[in-house]
Design a protein around this motif. Structure first.
Motif, PDB file in Angstrom:
ATOM      1  N   SER A 134      34.258  16.506  32.387  1.00 58.61           N
ATOM      2  CA  SER A 134      35.391  16.091  33.213  1.00 58.61           C
ATOM      3  C   SER A 134      35.624  17.118  34.318  1.00 58.61           C
ATOM      4  N   TYR A 135      36.322  16.706  35.356  1.00 58.87           N
ATOM      5  CA  TYR A 135      36.548  17.601  36.493  1.00 58.87           C
ATOM      6  C   TYR A 135      37.462  18.771  36.119  1.00 58.87           C
ATOM      7  N   ASN A 136      38.552  18.482  35.397  1.00 54.27           N
ATOM      8  CA  ASN A 136      39.533  19.530  35.097  1.00 54.27           C
ATOM      9  C   ASN A 136      38.921  20.703  34.343  1.00 54.27           C
ATOM     10  N   TYR A 137      38.190  20.409  33.292  1.00 55.63           N
ATOM     11  CA  TYR A 137      37.585  21.483  32.503  1.00 55.63           C
ATOM     12  C   TYR A 137      36.207  21.861  33.031  1.00 55.63           C
ATOM     13  N   GLY A 138      35.547  20.922  33.655  1.00 58.03           N
ATOM     14  CA  GLY A 138      34.198  21.161  34.145  1.00 58.03           C
ATOM     15  C   GLY A 138      34.118  22.185  35.252  1.00 58.03           C
ATOM     16  N   THR A 139      35.251  22.484  35.885  1.00 54.12           N
ATOM     17  CA  THR A 139      35.265  23.495  36.940  1.00 54.12           C
ATOM     18  C   THR A 139      35.895  24.802  36.463  1.00 54.12           C
ATOM     19  N   TRP A 157      23.617  20.994  31.601  1.00 54.61           N
ATOM     20  CA  TRP A 157      24.791  20.917  32.465  1.00 54.61           C
ATOM     21  C   TRP A 157      25.169  22.326  32.945  1.00 54.61           C
ATOM     22  N   HIS A 181      24.959  24.017  36.768  1.00 51.67           N
ATOM     23  CA  HIS A 181      26.069  24.717  37.415  1.00 51.67           C
ATOM     24  C   HIS A 181      25.661  26.125  37.839  1.00 51.67           C
ATOM     25  N   ARG A 222      27.968  27.438  40.724  1.00 56.35           N
ATOM     26  CA  ARG A 222      29.312  27.061  40.313  1.00 56.35           C
ATOM     27  C   ARG A 222      29.846  27.857  39.129  1.00 56.35           C
TER      28      ARG A 222
END
Length: 172
Positions: free
Chosen positions: A30-35, A73, A77, A82
């Motif tokens: 997900s975006y919230n935790y993935g970043t 994944w 990153h 990232r």
């Protein structure tokens, strides 16, 4: 919890590891935790602490696939820049170093993109923007010269790849 697993006070079964990976996989994508670098660090720590479990030959296929998904994944990153914190990149470096010491021929990682294999990522980390990560990666890469990793390779080609990365002038 992870410290207890790492020290051997708690033993994980494949089922336990599968449940942990299920809990980790969805938020990671997900975006919230993935970043979140803190969440990246947690995912790397989970892979590192449980490496003795998922590198066993008897690990179920679905657990292998989940490990590969999370690892790939994180590797993507890292390749894309990232993973912002140097501590996160350094913990990924330690994971790659440990993995290569336990599986120098990278059998578990067969099927991943070539640039996501631990040896390639370790080599990339020798050109990291942080000296602490570069030094750790160079040291870890040096350890693989005495392992099975170089049996099928020309040691001078491996050395040349490392030298090319380490002898670069990084931008000031």
């Amino acid at each position: 919890f992870l410290l207890q697993v790492q020290t051997g006070n708690l033993q994980l079964t494949f089922g336990n590891l599968d449940c942990l990976l299920d809990r980790l996989e969805q938020p990671l994508m997900s975006y919230n935790y993935g970043t979140s670098d803190a969440f990246h660090a947690l995912a790397i720590k989970l892979l590192h602490v449980t490496i003795h479990v998922w590198l066993q030959e008897s690990v179920p296929k679905d657990v292998q696939e989940k490990i590969a998904t999370v690892y790939e994944w994180l590797a993507g990153h890292l390749r894309e820049g990232r993973l912002c914190w140097w501590e996160t990149r350094d913990s990924f470096r330690r994971l790659c170093g440990t993995y290569l010491s336990l599986d120098p021929k990278q059998i578990f990682m067969e099927g991943l993109k070539d640039d996501h294999l631990p040896d390639r990522l370790l080599l990339q980390l020798t050109a990291d923007c942080d000296i602490r990560v570069r030094f750790g990666a160079a040291t870890a890469y040096g350890h693989i010269f005495g392992s099975e990793y170089v049996e099928d390779r020309d040691p001078m080609m491996v050395y040349s790849g490392v030298r090319d990365q380490l002898c670069k002038v990084l931008s000031e």
